[in-house]
Design a protein around this motif. Structure first.
Motif, PDB file in Angstrom:
ATOM      1  N   ASN A 103      11.365  12.272 -10.192  1.00  0.00           N
ATOM      2  CA  ASN A 103      11.591  10.951  -9.416  1.00  0.00           C
ATOM      3  C   ASN A 103      11.084   9.829 -10.034  1.00  0.00           C
ATOM      4  OD1 ASN A 103      13.092  11.574  -6.908  1.00  0.00           O
ATOM      5  ND2 ASN A 103      11.554  12.649  -6.086  1.00  0.00           N
ATOM      6  N   PRO A 104      11.433   8.497  -9.464  1.00  0.00           N
ATOM      7  CA  PRO A 104      10.844   7.474  -9.912  1.00  0.00           C
ATOM      8  C   PRO A 104       9.312   7.340  -9.543  1.00  0.00           C
ATOM      9  CG  PRO A 104      12.452   6.765  -8.627  1.00  0.00           C
ATOM     10  CD  PRO A 104      12.651   8.172  -8.684  1.00  0.00           C
ATOM     11  N   ASP A 105       8.432   6.826 -10.055  1.00  0.00           N
ATOM     12  CA  ASP A 105       7.036   6.428  -9.644  1.00  0.00           C
ATOM     13  C   ASP A 105       7.240   5.167  -9.263  1.00  0.00           C
ATOM     14  OD1 ASP A 105       4.446   5.889  -9.473  1.00  0.00           O
ATOM     15  OD2 ASP A 105       3.790   7.121 -11.216  1.00  0.00           O
ATOM     16  N   ILE A 106       6.937   5.098  -7.857  1.00  0.00           N
ATOM     17  CA  ILE A 106       7.347   3.816  -7.116  1.00  0.00           C
ATOM     18  C   ILE A 106       6.301   2.984  -7.336  1.00  0.00           C
ATOM     19  CG2 ILE A 106       7.758   2.829  -4.800  1.00  0.00           C
ATOM     20  CD1 ILE A 106       8.883   5.540  -3.618  1.00  0.00           C
ATOM     21  N   LEU A 107       4.982   3.480  -7.174  1.00  0.00           N
ATOM     22  CA  LEU A 107       3.759   2.543  -7.228  1.00  0.00           C
ATOM     23  C   LEU A 107       3.504   2.010  -8.734  1.00  0.00           C
ATOM     24  CD1 LEU A 107       1.020   1.759  -6.328  1.00  0.00           C
ATOM     25  CD2 LEU A 107       0.032   3.971  -7.302  1.00  0.00           C
ATOM     26  N   ALA A 108       3.949   2.732  -9.711  1.00  0.00           N
ATOM     27  CA  ALA A 108       3.977   2.338 -10.967  1.00  0.00           C
ATOM     28  C   ALA A 108       5.036   1.229 -11.108  1.00  0.00           C
ATOM     29  CB  ALA A 108       4.333   3.505 -12.333  1.00  0.00           C
ATOM     30  N   ALA A 165      -8.893   8.092 -14.009  1.00  0.00           N
ATOM     31  CA  ALA A 165      -7.757   8.088 -15.002  1.00  0.00           C
ATOM     32  C   ALA A 165      -6.533   7.983 -14.106  1.00  0.00           C
ATOM     33  CB  ALA A 165      -7.494   9.559 -15.497  1.00  0.00           C
ATOM     34  N   LYS A 166      -6.282   8.323 -13.060  1.00  0.00           N
ATOM     35  CA  LYS A 166      -5.074   7.961 -12.144  1.00  0.00           C
ATOM     36  C   LYS A 166      -5.147   6.038 -11.916  1.00  0.00           C
ATOM     37  CE  LYS A 166      -3.293  10.920  -9.859  1.00  0.00           C
ATOM     38  NZ  LYS A 166      -2.923  11.824  -8.724  1.00  0.00           N
ATOM     39  N   LEU A 167      -6.125   5.798 -11.699  1.00  0.00           N
ATOM     40  CA  LEU A 167      -6.209   4.123 -11.394  1.00  0.00           C
ATOM     41  C   LEU A 167      -5.764   3.530 -12.795  1.00  0.00           C
ATOM     42  CD1 LEU A 167      -6.694   1.544  -9.538  1.00  0.00           C
ATOM     43  CD2 LEU A 167      -8.992   1.968 -10.521  1.00  0.00           C
ATOM     44  N   GLY A 202      -3.040   2.086  -4.339  1.00  0.00           N
ATOM     45  CA  GLY A 202      -2.464   3.464  -4.334  1.00  0.00           C
ATOM     46  C   GLY A 202      -3.490   4.238  -3.508  1.00  0.00           C
ATOM     47  N   PHE A 203      -2.822   5.462  -3.304  1.00  0.00           N
ATOM     48  CA  PHE A 203      -3.811   6.592  -2.661  1.00  0.00           C
ATOM     49  C   PHE A 203      -3.399   7.676  -3.764  1.00  0.00           C
ATOM     50  CE2 PHE A 203      -5.159   6.376   1.496  1.00  0.00           C
ATOM     51  CZ  PHE A 203      -4.928   4.967   1.936  1.00  0.00           C
ATOM     52  N   ALA A 204      -4.708   8.584  -3.744  1.00  0.00           N
ATOM     53  CA  ALA A 204      -4.647   9.658  -4.484  1.00  0.00           C
ATOM     54  C   ALA A 204      -5.090  10.908  -3.680  1.00  0.00           C
ATOM     55  CB  ALA A 204      -5.283   9.573  -5.769  1.00  0.00           C
ATOM     56  N   ARG A 220      -3.973   4.818 -15.332  1.00  0.00           N
ATOM     57  CA  ARG A 220      -2.587   5.023 -15.561  1.00  0.00           C
ATOM     58  C   ARG A 220      -1.583   4.220 -14.757  1.00  0.00           C
ATOM     59  NH1 ARG A 220      -3.360  10.291 -15.024  1.00  0.00           N
ATOM     60  NH2 ARG A 220      -2.153  10.536 -13.110  1.00  0.00           N
ATOM     61  N   LYS A 221      -1.988   3.987 -13.418  1.00  0.00           N
ATOM     62  CA  LYS A 221      -1.013   3.357 -12.583  1.00  0.00           C
ATOM     63  C   LYS A 221      -1.011   1.941 -12.570  1.00  0.00           C
ATOM     64  CE  LYS A 221       0.380   7.096 -10.039  1.00  0.00           C
ATOM     65  NZ  LYS A 221       1.656   7.344  -9.461  1.00  0.00           N
ATOM     66  N   GLY A 222      -2.305   1.177 -12.769  1.00  0.00           N
ATOM     67  CA  GLY A 222      -2.375  -0.056 -12.987  1.00  0.00           C
ATOM     68  C   GLY A 222      -2.580  -0.896 -11.658  1.00  0.00           C
ATOM     69  N   VAL A 229       0.715  -1.091  -0.024  1.00  0.00           N
ATOM     70  CA  VAL A 229       0.073   0.040   0.173  1.00  0.00           C
ATOM     71  C   VAL A 229       0.914   1.279   0.076  1.00  0.00           C
ATOM     72  CG1 VAL A 229      -1.748   1.283   1.129  1.00  0.00           C
ATOM     73  CG2 VAL A 229      -1.723  -1.237   1.401  1.00  0.00           C
ATOM     74  N   MET A 230       0.808   2.020  -1.292  1.00  0.00           N
ATOM     75  CA  MET A 230       1.579   3.184  -1.033  1.00  0.00           C
ATOM     76  C   MET A 230       0.690   4.467  -0.605  1.00  0.00           C
ATOM     77  SD  MET A 230       4.574   2.970  -2.131  1.00  0.00           S
ATOM     78  CE  MET A 230       5.008   4.704  -2.528  1.00  0.00           C
ATOM     79  N   ALA A 231       0.548   4.750   0.762  1.00  0.00           N
ATOM     80  CA  ALA A 231      -0.057   5.792   1.075  1.00  0.00           C
ATOM     81  C   ALA A 231       1.071   7.212   1.456  1.00  0.00           C
ATOM     82  CB  ALA A 231      -0.507   5.341   2.554  1.00  0.00           C
ATOM     83  N   ALA A 232       2.260   6.874   1.081  1.00  0.00           N
ATOM     84  CA  ALA A 232       3.265   7.849   1.175  1.00  0.00           C
ATOM     85  C   ALA A 232       2.917   9.082   0.151  1.00  0.00           C
ATOM     86  CB  ALA A 232       4.732   7.498   1.198  1.00  0.00           C
ATOM     87  N   ALA A 233       3.290  10.278   0.585  1.00  0.00           N
ATOM     88  CA  ALA A 233       3.285  11.560  -0.358  1.00  0.00           C
ATOM     89  C   ALA A 233       4.651  11.610  -0.918  1.00  0.00           C
ATOM     90  CB  ALA A 233       2.990  12.730   0.404  1.00  0.00           C
TER      91      ALA A 233
HETATM   92  N1  CTP Z   1       3.468   7.583  -6.067  1.00  0.00           N
HETATM   93  C1  CTP Z   1       4.655   6.746  -5.976  1.00  0.00           C
HETATM   94  N2  CTP Z   1       5.704   7.431  -6.601  1.00  0.00           N
HETATM   95  C2  CTP Z   1       5.810   8.578  -6.877  1.00  0.00           C
HETATM   96  C3  CTP Z   1       4.778   9.491  -7.012  1.00  0.00           C
HETATM   97  C4  CTP Z   1       3.588   8.869  -6.408  1.00  0.00           C
HETATM   98  O1  CTP Z   1       4.720   5.646  -5.510  1.00  0.00           O
HETATM   99  N3  CTP Z   1       6.960   9.376  -7.577  1.00  0.00           N
HETATM  100  C5  CTP Z   1       2.257   6.975  -5.513  1.00  0.00           C
HETATM  101  C6  CTP Z   1       1.825   7.585  -4.158  1.00  0.00           C
HETATM  102  O2  CTP Z   1       2.250   7.069  -2.945  1.00  0.00           O
HETATM  103  C7  CTP Z   1       0.194   7.432  -4.376  1.00  0.00           C
HETATM  104  C8  CTP Z   1       0.045   7.251  -5.871  1.00  0.00           C
HETATM  105  O3  CTP Z   1       1.372   7.347  -6.555  1.00  0.00           O
HETATM  106  O4  CTP Z   1       0.058   5.957  -3.972  1.00  0.00           O
HETATM  107  C9  CTP Z   1      -0.556   8.596  -6.339  1.00  0.00           C
HETATM  108  O5  CTP Z   1       0.193   9.663  -6.211  1.00  0.00           O
HETATM  109  P1  CTP Z   1      -0.178  11.140  -6.920  1.00  0.00           P
HETATM  110  O6  CTP Z   1       0.814  11.877  -6.284  1.00  0.00           O
HETATM  111  O7  CTP Z   1      -1.450  11.424  -6.614  1.00  0.00           O
HETATM  112  O8  CTP Z   1       0.003  10.649  -8.458  1.00  0.00           O
HETATM  113  P2  CTP Z   1       0.971  11.139  -9.413  1.00  0.00           P
HETATM  114  O9  CTP Z   1       1.247   9.955 -10.441  1.00  0.00           O
HETATM  115  O10 CTP Z   1       2.417  11.713  -8.893  1.00  0.00           O
HETATM  116  O11 CTP Z   1       0.119  12.207 -10.174  1.00  0.00           O
HETATM  117  P3  CTP Z   1       0.055  13.981  -9.806  1.00  0.00           P
HETATM  118  O12 CTP Z   1       0.687  14.666 -11.069  1.00  0.00           O
HETATM  119  O13 CTP Z   1      -1.369  14.242  -9.810  1.00  0.00           O
HETATM  120  O14 CTP Z   1       0.915  14.080  -8.923  1.00  0.00           O
END
Ligand code: CTP
Ligand code: CA
Length: 230
Positions: free
Chosen positions: A131-136, A168-170, A150-152, A172-174, A97-101
């Motif tokens: 930064n890398p997208d950890i969730l993706a 759309a985010k769901l 994921g959290f948004a 996109r992230k998969g 679960v990616m609840a981090a910001a």
């Molecule tokens: N997340 C992540 N890695 C990142 C950015 C976000 O893993 N570099 C994760 C967050 O922990 C959250 C999810 O992705 O679970 C959605 O984060 P959010 O910031 O809403 O999405 P982004 O894809 O970064 O889109 P936005 O441009 O709206 O910020």
């Protein structure tokens, strides 16, 4: 909230939860950060442990929160540190679960000395790297049978409502599940209560009524149990 017996329905499940905000250093004394309190991620970890899960909590910067009992706590600072810690823990997890910001960007360079102002030189311009997208990445590298959540935090804007952006985010992230918090006007960040929607990859959408972060955590774990039994 009145104490009540929790089901031990997460027994045997290994879960990884990220919480809090990352800090991206500019120089030894300055950083780019965000207002995440970490409360929702800590509540997820506490409730999961109470329900029997083996929990690893990867925590960035948070308010001064007591670490939940019975969880393995790993502290990180930057998004790159969070990526490494989450990946390592996820390799042996059933649910992540990616609840981090997570900061989307970091300063392209980090000065090794304190940046000084000067009347003789132009003011600095901060260049940012993505930064890398950890969730993706978790979704791409997902183990068989692993559930990724994921959290948004969304606001509506001229391109669409909170829910439009979240759907759309769901996609996109998969991820399997996306918890959507409506933010703005003092909602969600640092507050005790959360509300929003729980969106599932199969198109299911459930409203999450306004309630405590522990209540939202219980709702999410209920959904994970249903998803994994289906
Ligand atoms: N997340 C992540 N890695 C990142 C950015 C976000 O893993 N570099 C994760 C967050 O922990 C959250 C999810 O992705 O679970 C959605 O984060 P959010 O910031 O809403 O999405 P982004 O894809 O970064 O889109 P936005 O441009 O709206 O910020
Ligand atoms: Ca983001």
């Amino acid at each position: 909230e009145a104490p009540r017996a929790l089901p031990r329905d997460l027994t045997g499940l290994r879960v990884v939860i990220s919480a809090g905000g990352t800090r991206e250093p500019l120089d030894p004394v300055r950083y780019l950060g965000n207002r995440s309190s970490g409360k929702q991620g800590f509540a997820l970890a506490r409730v999961a442990a109470q329900r029997g899960a083996a929990v690893t909590l990867v925590a960035g910067h948070t308010d001064a929160l007591p670490p939940p009992a019975g969880v393995t706590l790993r502290r990180v600072s930057t998004a790159l540190e969070m990526q490494a810690a989450v990946r390592a823990a996820a390799a042996e997890a059933d649910v992540v679960v990616m609840a981090a910001a997570v900061a989307d960007f970091r300063p392209a360079s980090r000065a090794d000395h304190k940046i000084k102002k000067s009347d003789d030189a132009p003011d600095p311009v901060v260049t940012l790297d993505r930064n890398p997208d950890i969730l993706a990445e978790l979704v791409r590298e997902r183990r068989a049978g692993q559930t990724v959540v994921g959290f948004a935090a969304e606001t509506g804007d001229e391109h669409g409502s909170v829910l439009d952006h979240a759907r759309a985010k769901l996609r996109r992230k998969g991820a399997d599940l996306l918890v959507v918090n409506a933010v703005g006007d003092g909602k969600a960040f640092g507050t005790e209560d959360n509300s929003g929607w729980l969106l599932a990859a199969d198109g299911t959408e459930a409203p999450i009524p306004l309630g405590t972060k522990a209540r939202l955590a219980a709702t999410l774990w209920d959904a994970v149990v249903v998803l994994r039994s289906g």
